[in-house]
Design a protein around this motif. Structure first.
Motif, PDB file in Angstrom:
ATOM      1  N   PHE A 179      -7.290  43.496 -64.240  1.00  0.00           N
ATOM      2  CA  PHE A 179      -6.715  44.247 -63.136  1.00  0.00           C
ATOM      3  C   PHE A 179      -7.412  43.863 -61.823  1.00  0.00           C
ATOM      4  O   PHE A 179      -8.594  43.535 -61.818  1.00  0.00           O
ATOM      5  N   TYR A 231      -7.871  45.913 -58.185  1.00  0.00           N
ATOM      6  CA  TYR A 231      -7.658  47.124 -57.410  1.00  0.00           C
ATOM      7  C   TYR A 231      -8.088  46.859 -55.973  1.00  0.00           C
ATOM      8  O   TYR A 231      -9.003  46.071 -55.711  1.00  0.00           O
ATOM      9  N   LEU A 266      -9.014  53.988 -55.016  1.00  0.00           N
ATOM     10  CA  LEU A 266      -8.588  52.673 -55.455  1.00  0.00           C
ATOM     11  C   LEU A 266      -7.101  52.687 -55.791  1.00  0.00           C
ATOM     12  O   LEU A 266      -6.599  53.642 -56.387  1.00  0.00           O
ATOM     13  N   LEU A 271      -4.017  50.263 -57.567  1.00  0.00           N
ATOM     14  CA  LEU A 271      -3.759  49.076 -58.384  1.00  0.00           C
ATOM     15  C   LEU A 271      -2.982  48.059 -57.566  1.00  0.00           C
ATOM     16  O   LEU A 271      -1.961  48.369 -56.965  1.00  0.00           O
ATOM     17  N   PHE A 302     -11.536  45.016 -55.957  1.00  0.00           N
ATOM     18  CA  PHE A 302     -12.289  45.130 -57.211  1.00  0.00           C
ATOM     19  C   PHE A 302     -11.507  44.504 -58.355  1.00  0.00           C
ATOM     20  O   PHE A 302     -10.342  44.817 -58.562  1.00  0.00           O
TER      21      PHE A 302
END
Lengths: 114, 113
Positions: free
Chosen positions: B34, B36, B44, B46, B90
């Motif tokens: 993932f 983010y 956060l 997505l 992230f």
């Protein structure tokens, strides 16, 4: 129609106090999480509940106690607050533990200890 | 146990230039990956995810990431950045069947006008 909501958004308090942060999700998810983000933006999992049952309990001081009255709520209670507890705390939820579905995050609670 | 390394803590880039944010992971089993994004004073969100299938995944705002199993990487790219892309990014990994999402330390993308 906020998906994951946390209250309060800001929390300023003195060392030694006890405080709670509330989290609610209206996504119908089974799993909820608490993360701590430190001043360097590092995110670390603290706890996770699946259908009100604790499934992740990382190395966190006993002063931190999560409580899940139902699967839509996961609150975090902190006793005897210390300077090092200053951080941003994020609540998150996902469809089911162990599934590949992404986690949805709240906007965070900024905790400052004086 | 899985881990995530984001090689760059800060990436400054001029507006309309391309950017790549690097992410490498370590895991002995299959993973989900993932990205983010965290805008200032927000939670956060997505950006995109790789679960299975095509190794190239795209977001609605022009970002893409490619899963490279042999290099254990999931780098994020955008061909032309905007000021509004300034944020912390992230990378995160979850091993199949795990409860836990492990995050990298984040990369701060600063877009310069």
């Amino acid at each position: 129609d906020t998906a994951v909501s946390q209250t309060p958004k800001y929390l300023v308090t003195q060392m030694g106090n006890d405080k709670s942060i509330k989290c609610e999700q209206n996504l119908g998810h089974d799993t909820m999480y608490w993360y701590k983000q430190d001043s360097k933006k590092f995110l670390k999992i603290m706890f996770s509940y699946n259908n009100k049952e604790l499934i992740i309990n990382e190395t966190v001081p006993n002063r931190f106690s999560p409580k899940s009255p139902d699967k839509a709520h996961l609150n975090l209670h902190i006793n005897s607050l210390e300077l090092g507890d200053s951080a941003v705390y994020f609540c998150a939820s996902s469809q089911a533990a162990g599934s590949n579905q992404p986690q949805h995050f709240g906007d965070g609670t900024r905790l400052s200890i004086l | 146990a899985q881990s995530v390394t984001q090689l760059d803590s800060q990436v400054p880039v001029f507006e309309e230039a391309p950017v790549e944010l690097r992410c490498n992971y370590s895991s002995s089993v299959s993973v989900y990956l993932f990205w983010y994004v965290q805008y200032p004073n927000q939670g956060l969100q997505l950006l995109l995810k790789y679960l299975s299938g095509s190794t190239l995944v795209e977001s609605i705002n022009g970002f893409e990431a490619e899963f490279n199993k042999s290099q254990t990487s999931f780098h994020l790219r955008k061909p032309s950045v905007h000021i509004s892309d300034t944020a912390e990014y992230f990378c995160a990994v979850m091993t199949t069947g795990s409860y836990q999402l492990t995050f990298g330390k984040g990369t701060k993308l600063s877009v310069i006008p």
